[in-house]
Motif scaffolding. Structure first.
Motif, short mmCIF file in Angstrom:
data_model
loop_
_atom_site.label_atom_id
_atom_site.label_comp_id
_atom_site.label_asym_id
_atom_site.label_seq_id
_atom_site.Cartn_x
_atom_site.Cartn_y
_atom_site.Cartn_z
N THR A 8 8.87 -36.33 -15.99
CA THR A 8 8.32 -36.05 -17.31
C THR A 8 9.15 -34.99 -18.03
O THR A 8 9.40 -35.09 -19.24
N CYS A 9 9.58 -33.98 -17.29
CA CYS A 9 10.40 -32.92 -17.90
C CYS A 9 11.70 -33.47 -18.44
O CYS A 9 12.22 -33.00 -19.46
N ARG A 10 12.24 -34.48 -17.77
CA ARG A 10 13.51 -35.05 -18.23
C ARG A 10 13.37 -35.71 -19.60
O ARG A 10 14.35 -35.84 -20.34
N LYS A 11 12.15 -36.10 -19.94
CA LYS A 11 11.93 -36.65 -21.27
C LYS A 11 12.18 -35.59 -22.33
O LYS A 11 12.57 -35.90 -23.45
N HIS A 12 11.89 -34.33 -21.98
CA HIS A 12 12.09 -33.24 -22.92
C HIS A 12 13.53 -32.74 -22.91
O HIS A 12 14.08 -32.38 -23.95
N PHE A 13 14.13 -32.68 -21.74
CA PHE A 13 15.39 -31.95 -21.60
C PHE A 13 16.61 -32.82 -21.31
O PHE A 13 17.73 -32.32 -21.29
N LYS A 15 19.34 -34.89 -19.06
CA LYS A 15 19.89 -34.77 -17.72
C LYS A 15 19.88 -33.33 -17.24
O LYS A 15 20.07 -32.40 -18.00
N ASP A 16 19.70 -33.17 -15.94
CA ASP A 16 19.63 -31.83 -15.36
C ASP A 16 20.90 -31.02 -15.62
O ASP A 16 20.83 -29.82 -15.86
N ALA A 21 23.29 -25.92 -17.89
CA ALA A 21 24.14 -25.20 -18.84
C ALA A 21 23.30 -24.36 -19.80
O ALA A 21 23.68 -23.24 -20.15
N VAL A 22 22.15 -24.89 -20.20
CA VAL A 22 21.25 -24.15 -21.09
C VAL A 22 20.79 -22.86 -20.41
O VAL A 22 20.84 -21.77 -21.00
#
Length: 268
Positions: A8-13, A15-16, A21-22
């Motif tokens: 689910t988090c990947r939908k926001h952010f 690829k890891d 980098a962020v």
């Protein structure tokens, strides 16, 4: 649960590797558990619903980060100012970890650009940035441990974004601010200040209680009446989150009336 949260988090952010980098650009560190940092930036308005029905957001990390941050700042000030009194250290810490201060630090670090939120009128966005910063401190603590978090806060935050000399030379008159607020809000305020039971000739101690509209909202002690009243006023400002006197303060007073009176001003 974590696999679901990760997807689910990947939908926001995305690829890891992009989010690594962020985090590195924001905090100057390489995470071991990247999911903690993703969670730290999810406001409760954009909560991820887990299969068990519980929401996942940054509130628990914020709670933890708040405690870790206060401990680190306390330790830092204790070492930085070995000759100063407890009152001085308390006020310094209060100013550093105040809502306004953390909001400013978060914005200057660029954290605000990566917060995931979904405001629809239900949730308040007040102190959104500072809360996310505290959540990130909590994430660093869980991911790297206390010693690493301590170095991060001191070297990466305090020494870069906090002007200690400015804080020490700027005296905040909490009593005057509180009186001014009460006057504008048409509320009565009374400082009930007298010698404390533990006071002696060689070690005088005073206790000051603040009464607003007939309700005691805070108290403080000191070696002089002035110090006791300033500490009492400071204690009252903490009700609304580190000297941010505003609408919530009025709500607090109103709730106090509901608790202690029958609604007609008479004490139960």
């Amino acid at each position: 649960m974590f696999d679901y949260l990760k997807r689910t988090c990947r939908k926001h952010f995305g690829k890891d590797r992009e989010f690594y980098a962020v985090v590195h650009n924001l905090l100057g560190i390489t995470p071991d558990n990247i999911d903690l940092y993703k969670l730290a930036l999810i406001h409760r308005s954009a909560s991820v619903m887990l299969p068990d029905g519980n929401p996942a957001n940054n509130e628990r990390l914020e709670f933890l980060g708040d405690a870790v941050l206060e401990t680190i700042v306390s330790d830092f000030l204790f070492i930085e100012y070995p000759e100063q009194t407890e009152g001085f250290l308390t006020q310094m810490r209060s100013r550093i970890v105040s809502r306004a201060s953390l909001d400013d630090i978060s914005s200057r670090m660029g954290i605000d650009k990566y917060i995931v939120a979904n405001f629809n009128g239900t949730y308040s966005h007040k102190h959104l940035n500072g809360n996310a910063f505290e959540a990130l401190v909590g994430a660093v603590y869980l991911d790297k441990g206390y010693d690493f978090a301590n170095r991060f806060v001191i070297n990466g935050v305090l020494r870069r974004y906090v002007d200690l000399s400015d804080i020490t030379t700027t005296e905040v008159d909490f009593k005057s601010r509180l009186i001014e607020w009460c006057q504008k809000s048409k509320r009565s305020i009374h400082f009930n200040t007298a010698s404390d039971e533990e006071s002696t000739m060689r070690n005088p101690r005073f206790l000051s209680k603040i009464i607003i509209d007939g309700i005691e909202l805070g108290h403080g002690t000191g070696s002089s009446k002035k110090e006791a009243e300033q500490k009492a006023a400071w204690a009252v400002t903490q009700i609304v989150g580190n000297d941010d006197i505003g609408d919530f303060f009025m709500d607090t007073i109103d709730m106090s009336f509901e608790r202690y009176t029958s609604g007609d001003g008479k004490v139960n």
